[in-house]
Design an enzyme around this catalytic site. Structure first.
Site, short mmCIF file in Angstrom:
data_model
loop_
_atom_site.label_atom_id
_atom_site.label_comp_id
_atom_site.label_asym_id
_atom_site.label_seq_id
_atom_site.Cartn_x
_atom_site.Cartn_y
_atom_site.Cartn_z
N HIS A 111 -8.80 -8.35 -65.18
CA HIS A 111 -7.93 -9.00 -66.18
C HIS A 111 -8.60 -9.79 -67.21
CE1 HIS A 111 -4.66 -7.47 -63.32
NE2 HIS A 111 -4.90 -8.56 -62.69
N GLY B 198 8.56 -2.22 -60.13
CA GLY B 198 7.98 -1.34 -61.19
C GLY B 198 8.89 -0.53 -62.10
#
Length: 309
Positions: free
Chosen positions: A124, A267
């Site tokens: 990240h 999701g």
């Protein structure tokens, strides 16, 4: 010890470590759960200054697979996709405990250096913090983007359900930190803008979470072409079946233990409308206009389609 026994031992060790870290987190305050390195906040139980310094010396390889995302933009999904693709070609099992580049202790890089190619890694961290050898070796990097509003809502739920991250008493408090970049891993907009400056370097493929949801086989084919993975149509179909959100959520307790439902919540595309106020929506609109409107990555996000009421 057989290969299957070795694999089981590795997975059990990984699960035990997750449990241990989660237990440590329950005894810590939100402030203790984060630390700052070079002006960006990181989870203190997963990252350390010593690890970041050791990571700078990681010896990257030309055939490494590096997946880079801002948090909650499809990280675990994409890792699973690459592992399944490599399993189809090389019969190569994943190294679960080493997937996230910046997590763990400094000695992890010695272990990584001993792993056979191709290694699947993810991160990240911002462009400027990626170890320089990845650029020297021209390692291919896969960037996954997600619209900033869905990212924010997913990140809020993730922060409140993942014990190693600081939790928030309300969505409004989280939003205030998100819009100012005062969350773990910093500003979504700074992160994305850094990559915008380098997407034409030749070794970067950018996909979006929304396109993957809309037409996964098409995006899987792009990944295969980018990494030179000669999967047959039948193999791509197998990968697709194993990496749908419903399939991954169903198997999440096997892959992520008790945190399975934390990593695989909904999701969905458009879930931001469940929490955003009109004023908050306009704040993100203003940030997008300032940082990303008219850029290549900004256009890929398809902001008008996915981020308007």
């Amino acid at each position: 010890m057989s290969v299957s026994e070795g694999k089981k031992t590795m997975k059990e060790k990984f699960m035990a470590e997750i449990k241990k870290v989660a237990q440590q987190a329950t005894k810590m305050t939100p402030e203790e759960l984060k630390f700052s390195y070079k002006g960006i906040l990181y989870p203190s139980l997963l990252c350390s200054e010593a690890t970041f310094q050791a990571m700078e010396k990681l010896d990257a390889r030309e055939d490494d697979v590096l997946i880079v995302t801002y948090p909650k933009c499809g990280t675990n999904w994409t890792i699973k996709i690459l592992h399944e693709m490599l399993f189809e070609i090389h019969n190569k099992e994943p190294t679960l405990d080493q997937a996230m580049l910046e997590f763990g202790k400094p000695e992890k890089y010695e272990y990584l250096n001993q792993q056979p190619s191709p290694r699947v890694m993810s991160s990240h961290i911002t462009y400027e913090n990626i170890p320089k050898t990845f650029f020297e070796k021209k390692t291919k990097m896969l960037i996954i983007l997600r619209n900033p509003k869905d990212t924010a809502v997913s990140y809020y739920h993730f922060s409140n359900n993942n014990p190693v991250l600081p939790s928030y008493e309300s969505w409004d408090l989280f939003f205030k930190d998100y819009i100012t970049g005062n969350v773990i891993y910093g500003s979504y907009f700074d992160f994305t803008l850094q990559w915008e400056k380098h997407i034409d370097d030749g070794n970067i493929l950018v996909l979006t979470f929304e396109d993957m949801k809309a037409d996964l086989p098409k995006e899987l084919k792009k990944i295969c072409d980018f990494y030179g993975l000669a999967l047959t149509d039948e193999q791509i179909k197998l990968v697709q079946e194993k990496t749908t959100f419903s399939s991954m959520k169903q198997n999440s307790t096997k892959s992520h233990g008790n945190l399975g439902n934390v990593f695989f919540r909904k999701g969905e595309v458009g879930d931001w409308k469940s929490l955003f106020t009109e004023e908050q929506s306009k704040e993100v609109d203003a940030q997008f206009e300032k940082y990303l409107a008219g850029t290549k990555l900004g256009n890929m996000i398809n902001y008008e389609k996915y981020c308007t009421f």
